[in-house]
Scaffold this motif. Structure first.
Motif, PDB file in Angstrom:
ATOM      1  N   GLU A 437      -3.353 -14.448  32.992  1.00 54.64           N
ATOM      2  CA  GLU A 437      -3.470 -15.870  32.707  1.00 54.64           C
ATOM      3  C   GLU A 437      -2.120 -16.555  32.890  1.00 54.64           C
ATOM      4  OE1 GLU A 437      -4.995 -16.939  28.831  1.00 54.64           O
ATOM      5  OE2 GLU A 437      -4.285 -18.967  29.241  1.00 54.64           O
ATOM      6  N   ALA A 441      -2.435 -19.465  35.628  1.00 54.61           N
ATOM      7  CA  ALA A 441      -2.985 -20.419  34.664  1.00 54.61           C
ATOM      8  C   ALA A 441      -3.695 -21.544  35.395  1.00 54.61           C
ATOM      9  CB  ALA A 441      -1.864 -20.978  33.806  1.00 54.61           C
ATOM     10  N   LYS A 442      -3.093 -21.994  36.467  1.00 54.53           N
ATOM     11  CA  LYS A 442      -3.645 -23.163  37.131  1.00 54.53           C
ATOM     12  C   LYS A 442      -4.991 -22.844  37.782  1.00 54.53           C
ATOM     13  CE  LYS A 442      -2.831 -26.998  39.964  1.00 54.53           C
ATOM     14  NZ  LYS A 442      -3.073 -27.064  41.385  1.00 54.53           N
ATOM     15  N   THR A 444      -7.074 -20.504  36.927  1.00 56.06           N
ATOM     16  CA  THR A 444      -8.059 -20.299  35.856  1.00 56.06           C
ATOM     17  C   THR A 444      -8.595 -21.652  35.402  1.00 56.06           C
ATOM     18  OG1 THR A 444      -6.521 -18.612  35.111  1.00 56.06           O
ATOM     19  CG2 THR A 444      -8.448 -18.988  33.739  1.00 56.06           C
ATOM     20  N   TYR A 445      -7.652 -22.543  35.191  1.00 57.00           N
ATOM     21  CA  TYR A 445      -8.036 -23.859  34.691  1.00 57.00           C
ATOM     22  C   TYR A 445      -8.889 -24.578  35.731  1.00 57.00           C
ATOM     23  CZ  TYR A 445      -7.440 -28.759  33.403  1.00 57.00           C
ATOM     24  OH  TYR A 445      -7.656 -30.052  33.070  1.00 57.00           O
ATOM     25  N   PHE A 448     -12.312 -23.180  35.862  1.00 58.08           N
ATOM     26  CA  PHE A 448     -13.079 -23.620  34.702  1.00 58.08           C
ATOM     27  C   PHE A 448     -13.575 -25.042  34.906  1.00 58.08           C
ATOM     28  CE2 PHE A 448     -12.998 -26.057  30.778  1.00 58.08           C
ATOM     29  CZ  PHE A 448     -14.034 -25.445  30.115  1.00 58.08           C
TER      30      PHE A 448
ATOM     31  N   ALA B 333      -4.167 -22.004  29.999  1.00 62.23           N
ATOM     32  CA  ALA B 333      -5.621 -22.186  30.094  1.00 62.23           C
ATOM     33  C   ALA B 333      -6.275 -21.977  28.730  1.00 62.23           C
ATOM     34  CB  ALA B 333      -6.193 -21.219  31.124  1.00 62.23           C
ATOM     35  N   SER B 334      -5.834 -20.916  28.025  1.00 63.45           N
ATOM     36  CA  SER B 334      -6.387 -20.660  26.688  1.00 63.45           C
ATOM     37  C   SER B 334      -5.975 -21.775  25.750  1.00 63.45           C
ATOM     38  CB  SER B 334      -5.883 -19.327  26.149  1.00 63.45           C
ATOM     39  OG  SER B 334      -6.223 -18.303  27.029  1.00 63.45           O
ATOM     40  N   ALA B 335      -4.728 -22.207  25.900  1.00 65.76           N
ATOM     41  CA  ALA B 335      -4.241 -23.263  25.036  1.00 65.76           C
ATOM     42  C   ALA B 335      -5.090 -24.511  25.206  1.00 65.76           C
ATOM     43  CB  ALA B 335      -2.788 -23.568  25.354  1.00 65.76           C
ATOM     44  N   PHE B 336      -5.476 -24.792  26.450  1.00 65.50           N
ATOM     45  CA  PHE B 336      -6.285 -25.969  26.710  1.00 65.50           C
ATOM     46  C   PHE B 336      -7.604 -25.906  25.942  1.00 65.50           C
ATOM     47  CE2 PHE B 336      -9.829 -27.645  29.221  1.00 65.50           C
ATOM     48  CZ  PHE B 336      -9.525 -28.993  29.158  1.00 65.50           C
ATOM     49  N   HIS B 337      -8.250 -24.728  25.970  1.00 64.12           N
ATOM     50  CA  HIS B 337      -9.537 -24.607  25.280  1.00 64.12           C
ATOM     51  C   HIS B 337      -9.378 -24.766  23.783  1.00 64.12           C
ATOM     52  CE1 HIS B 337     -11.902 -23.753  28.722  1.00 64.12           C
ATOM     53  NE2 HIS B 337     -11.045 -22.835  29.132  1.00 64.12           N
TER      54      HIS B 337
END
Lengths: 598, 540
Positions: A437, A441-442, A444-445, A448, B333-337
């Motif tokens: 992650e 990160a980008k 993954t985001y 999503f 990403a986890s932080a966003f959720h």
């Protein structure tokens, strides 16, 4: 165990008939009744099984020695010395209702009756009138008696009110001349030493009555030498504890039925409230040394208060306390607090510390400690079932709070050993995922977000589809009354019956000009009637119609045709409205698999 | 006196006694009179014998008042409230002036949930009572308090609340009962009159010293008024008395934690985890402890916080903290959720939106990041009047604006930051970043940041500027954190507390304010100081 080496259990011969005794702590006393230096246990046995009766039983050791029949249930039994004349003869006082019976040498020799109280004005007037008026007028007068509170009435009025009208006249005539007087009942007794002298000092008797009076009776002349009230209004005492000597100063602590505790001194004539609890008491003690008041109550707590009402300490008891007595050990200079608990545990507290405990086979309901027989420190216990147990305290026994504490502390510290915080385990997947992650990160985001939009899109399309095809059980057309359709298939086949229930969900609109149309693949199902015109449906009145459906079976194999699968074994139901091309409701009914014809 | 003969004797008229035998006046027998025994058996919960006695004696006793009374109480104990009321009513018919019967009827109605009736009964009893009775006052207070909570109209509710308070005060004077003290303190606490609440509880402590509940409560209240020294003393007492009191331990640990004694706090938490492992706030605090350790244990922190969220998924504080840790760990990403979840729970937190902005910035979703920052700034401005100011929101927004080329907005936000950070002690981290930004934006020197060596800063701008953009994700948040000396943390202490106070307010509306307060005091304190690290992250 070292803790219980303090007590010696008195062993009773199993073959001997064991006397049974139902008593309470207040009705037990120890007394050298024969003046032979052999102290006997005296207890009132209260029989509740049939008619409540009581007998005064004198034991020698654990065997029954003498029995005296009593004409009432005694609330308390006390033994004391009335004078200094030698040989000192103890007196037993037994409080029954409003009087105290005094026994000397096992013979009743005096009956003292608590002075009666004046009745209310109204009541006295009524009793003057009652015998003189005509019989017809009596009920009205009796009725007016009811305005007086029941406990403040004389006994004859109380009885009169309970009688039926026919009996009243006779009763009135019989009791017309009896004085109208209230007789308070005695609820507790206590002993107050006159002076603090050596052993067996002469004492006065402290009497608590149920209207809250506390009286001190001089047992030689039978005169009252002290009179006081528990508090400024009438309340019913349940237990008293006395400390001090009459000549110098004394204190009486009174616990009432409703949870209040009051303190009386020699100089005052009205008790002052110390504290109040919301639970009834089962034990009350006034500790002689620091003059603290210890109570145990229904809430399973042993609480110690100072005389000013400050709560000093609280001990949580492991079970409901049944009774509590002080255990005074002059050779150690201690007073222990002995509490018997439900289930048979007996605990001894030295102030706030538990110093000793032992288990009995059954719950102890009454206790009495003191010199018994020729032994100095004997604990006499009576179980709730009526068995008598005797334990003797060893002369060498000492009570050290650290002893039992250390024992309990060991257990505790063992539980506290080396505790490492239980953290949740981290698997390698967790770490890997975290690392991935971090790097992506980008992406993954982004993935999503894309998926989220896709999901929203799919959901929106499905909604639009459902609206367009009317494929639901409730009609979506808002210009007409909303209609609900539910279906039920009965039968195992090949003949089925389809029940349709059509309901008008509107509150005021009528649903009219409706038609039901059934559609099925004719290779699989045969419909005798596939269309039905419906009458108008009123709101709230569901309409039920049924159709016959026959499943097509191969005549030889008795099996449905191979083209019939679970997916297409269905019947479409359409609810149509006249002059409208789109159906209101189009539902699909999944048909069960058909059985062969029998 | 027709039957008597009268003679004259020595000049007086006297009546001669008749020869008729004096008629014996019959005396009413006392009956069995067994009320005292009934009472004793009742106190021992020997209900079988009680019923036996009542059954036999009820109809022949001269005054069965107490029997009905006990019968009612037994029925109530056995859960038969209707029958209990009937029997108590019978007792009351016999003696309409016994306030004890009134009280028991009231209590029974209370148990049955018929609060209005219960209140009427207690009011009647109050009128009859010969003197102030604490139990009556307590119950009236309790019932008024309850009806105030349920009342629709604000004025009525206020009135009832005030009356309830008055009755509790009366109860405290009359009976000196622990419960009344506690209820009174609770009301005072709701009114935010913490000083008086403490006073009431201290009085209560005089009556029953060593009461763990009261001690804990006092400790928590001291925390509220920022007297952590006294709170610490009280809570140490609690722990000395009962080594396993989870509430006390947790609050104690939280104080240690706020004093940066992370290991001490963890030790306390360990003890709680042993007896009661399922407290979400506990795991929240443990997570923060790991996060705060010298050698930062991010993974342990994350797993602890996740456990906390698993135990209570709607715990805003834990969600906020977890997202913060995620940002530090660069798991954006986890932080966003997590942030999305937190914002769904509370839409009025400027810090939360700020974090979301930072997170989105890192995820290169500039558009949404800008929206989030904008929202956070708006909320901050709306709240700045009543709640604590957090200049960090503006600073971060200004930095972001500068980065995305919105120079005008950046300047505006920067001035907001300056004005909102007035008279606050800022940590050097803030000042450093602010000075850097200021010079980048070419704003003339203001008097606020004079404490920083401005001269040196202007020289260093270009150098730091390139670093500021160039280093990107590499310089970790951990660096920034370890740099924070103890002084820094104490420096923004005032700000933190203000924020904590605000959060407390919202929490107070919860029904179980009492229980959560001790626990909540800890997480809010620690969560509020977290933006400190955020700053480091955003500037990294």
């Amino acid at each position: 165990m070292s803790v219980n080496a303090k007590w010696l259990q008195v062993i009773v011969d199993e073959d001997e008939p064991r006397p049974r005794l139902n008593t309470v702590t207040s009705c037990m006393t120890l007394c050298d009744i024969k003046c032979d230096n052999y102290v006997r246990l005296i207890a009132a046995d209260i029989a509740l099984e049939d008619e409540p009766t009581a007998t005064l039983k004198i034991f020698r050791g654990t065997t029954l020695h003498t029995e005296l029949k009593l004409n009432g249930i005694p609330a308390a039994v006390q033994s004391f010395y009335s004078d200094e004349s030698e040989p000192k003869t103890p007196i037993i006082a037994v409080a029954i209702a409003e009087s105290v019976l005094f026994f000397r040498n096992l013979k009743p020799y005096f009956k003292y009756t608590v002075p009666g109280l004046g009745a209310e004005e109204l009541e006295r007037d009524l009793w003057l009138k009652l015998p003189t008026v005509r019989v017809e007028q009596q009920p009205a007068l009796v009725e007016s008696l009811r305005s007086i509170e029941r406990p403040k009435m004389s006994r004859k009025s109380q009885k009169l009110i309970q009688l039926s009208q026919e009996e009243q006249n006779e009763f009135i005539l019989k009791y017309a001349d009896a004085t109208v007087m209230r007789h308070p009942n005695i609820v507790a007794l206590g002993c107050l030493e006159r002076i603090s002298s050596d052993v067996n000092p002469p004492s006065h008797l402290v009497i608590a009555t149920d209207n809250g009076d506390i009286l001190v009776l001089e047992p030689q002349s039978f005169g009252l030498i002290y009179q006081a009230k528990t508090c400024d209004y009438e309340t019913v005492p349940s237990m008293i504890a006395v400390h001090g000597t009459y000549e110098t100063d004394f204190r009486i602590v009174i616990a009432t039925r409703y949870g209040g505790v009051y303190l009386l001194r020699k100089s005052v004539k009205e008790g002052q409230e110390i504290f109040k609890i919301s639970h009834p008491f089962t034990g009350l003690m006034l500790l002689p040394v620091d003059q603290t008041i210890t109570v145990c109550a229904m809430d399973c707590r042993l609480v110690c208060y100072s005389k000013k009402g400050k709560q000093l300490y609280v001990n949580k008891l492991p079970a409901l306390p049944m009774c509590m007595i002080p255990i005074t050990l002059p050779h150690l200079g201690l007073t222990l607090c002995c509490v018997a608990l439900e289930g048979g545990l007996v605990q001894l507290y030295l102030q706030r510390y538990l110093v000793n405990e032992f288990h009995m086979v059954s719950t102890i309901g009454a206790m009495c400690f003191g010199r018994t027989g020729h032994e100095d420190y004997v604990l006499n216990m009576v179980s709730v079932e009526g068995e008598i147990f005797v334990k003797i305290l060893k002369r060498t026994a000492a009570f050290d709070p650290s002893e039992l504490l250390a024992l309990k502390g060991n257990v505790e510290s063992k539980a506290m050993v080396e505790t490492i915080l239980e953290k949740s385990k981290k698997s390698s997947i967790f770490v890997e995922q975290a690392a991935r992650e971090k790097q992506n990160a980008k992406t993954t985001y982004g993935a999503f977000q894309a998926e989220l939009w896709r999901l929203r899109y799919v959901a929106a399309r499905a909604t639009v589809d459902a609206i367009n095809s009317s494929e639901s059980t409730i009609s979506g057309d808002i210009t007409h009354a909303p209609v609900k359709l539910s279906a039920e298939v009965c039968g195992i086949g090949p003949e089925f019956r389809l029940y349709l229930t059509i309901q008008n969900m509107s509150s005021y609109k009528m649903a009219s000009n409706l038609t039901v149309l059934l559609h099925a693949d004719r290779r699989h199902y045969t419909l005798n009637k596939s269309m039905a015109k419906l009458p108008s449906i009123l709101p709230g009145v569901p309409l039920k119609i049924d159709f016959e459906i026959v499943a097509v079976l191969d005549p030889n194999l008795k099996l449905p045709p191979h083209t019939l699968t679970i997916e297409n074994s269905q019947i479409r139901v359409m609810l149509l409205k006249a002059r409208q091309t789109k159906p209101l409701i189009a539902a699909v009914i999944a048909m069960p698999q058909s059985e062969a014809n029998v | 006196m027709a039957s008597a003969d009268e003679i004259v004797c020595n000049g007086h008229v006297i009546t001669l006694p008749t020869l008729e035998v004096v008629k014996a006046v019959p005396i009413m027998a006392a009956g069995t009179n067994i009320d005292w025994l009934l009472h004793l058996y009742y106190a021992r919960r020997d209900f079988i014998r009680c019923r036996l006695i009542i059954e036999r004696e009820l109809h022949r006793s001269l005054n069965p008042e107490y029997m009905y009374f006990v019968k009612g109480l037994i029925d109530r104990e056995e859960g038969n409230n209707i029958e209990a009321l009937r029997n108590l009513q019978k007792a009351l018919d016999l003696n309409s002036k016994n306030i004890e019967t009134y009280k028991e009827i009231g209590k029974t109605l209370f148990i049955m949930g018929r609060f209005n009736q219960a209140l009427d009964i207690f009011r009647e009893a109050e009128e009859l009572a010969p003197r102030q009775d604490h139990e009556i006052c307590h119950f009236i207070g309790e019932l008024l308090h309850r009806s105030a909570a349920a009342a629709n109209q604000l004025t009525i509710a206020r009135q009832e609340e005030a009356e309830a308070k008055m009755y509790f005060e009366k109860a405290v004077q009359a009976g000196k009962k622990l419960e009344s003290f506690q209820r009174l303190a609770e009301i005072l606490r709701k009114e935010k009159d913490y000083a008086r609440a403490i006073e009431v509880l201290e009085n209560c402590l005089l009556l029953s010293p060593e009461n763990i509940e009261v001690l804990t409560e006092i400790g928590v209240l001291y925390l509220k008024i920022n007297d952590s020294q006294k709170a610490f003393a009280r809570l140490s007492e609690v722990i000395a008395l009962d080594r396993k009191c989870p509430k006390g331990l947790l609050a104690y640990g939280a104080i240690l934690q706020s004093r940066n004694d992370v290991d001490g706090a963890l030790e306390k938490y360990q003890e709680i985890a042993l007896t009661e492992p399922d407290i979400p706030e506990l795991w929240n605090n443990i997570g923060l402890c790991f996060f705060k350790k010298k050698q930062q244990k991010v993974i342990a922190a994350i797993s602890s916080l996740r456990k906390s969220i698993w135990l209570s998924p709607l715990n805003y504080n834990a969600l906020y903290n977890l997202s913060l840790v995620y940002i530090t760990a660069q798991q954006y990403a986890s932080a966003f959720h997590t942030l999305a979840a937190a914002i769904n729970l509370r839409k009025d937190s400027a810090e939360c939106y700020m974090l979301l902005g930072i997170c989105l910035r890192k995820l290169e979703d500039t558009e949404n990041a800008f929206k989030a920052f904008q929202r956070s700034s708006e909320i901050q401005q709306q709240q700045s009047a009543d709640a604590g100011r957090n200049p960090l929101v503006h600073l971060n927004f200004a930095l972001f604006c500068y980065e995305t080329g919105r120079i005008a907005l950046a300047t505006e936000q920067f001035t907001r930051f300056v004005s909102s950070s007035q008279d606050l002690l800022l940590p050097t981290e803030y000042k450093f970043q602010a000075t850097k930004l200021k010079s980048l934006l070419k704003i003339p020197t203001s008097n606020i940041l004079t404490s920083t060596p401005t001269g040196a800063a202007s020289d260093a701008i270009d150098a730091t500027d390139s670093q500021h953009i160039g280093t990107g994700n590499n310089s970790s948040g951990g660096d920034g954190m370890s740099n924070n000396s103890v002084d820094d943390i104490y420096g923004i202490y005032g700000v933190k507390r203000q924020a904590a106070g605000n959060k407390q307010e919202l929490r107070n509306t919860k029904a179980r304010a009492l229980a959560t307060a001790a626990l909540a005091a800890a997480p809010t304190t620690s969560s509020a100081e977290m933006p400190l690290e955020v700053n480091a992250v955003v500037n990294a």
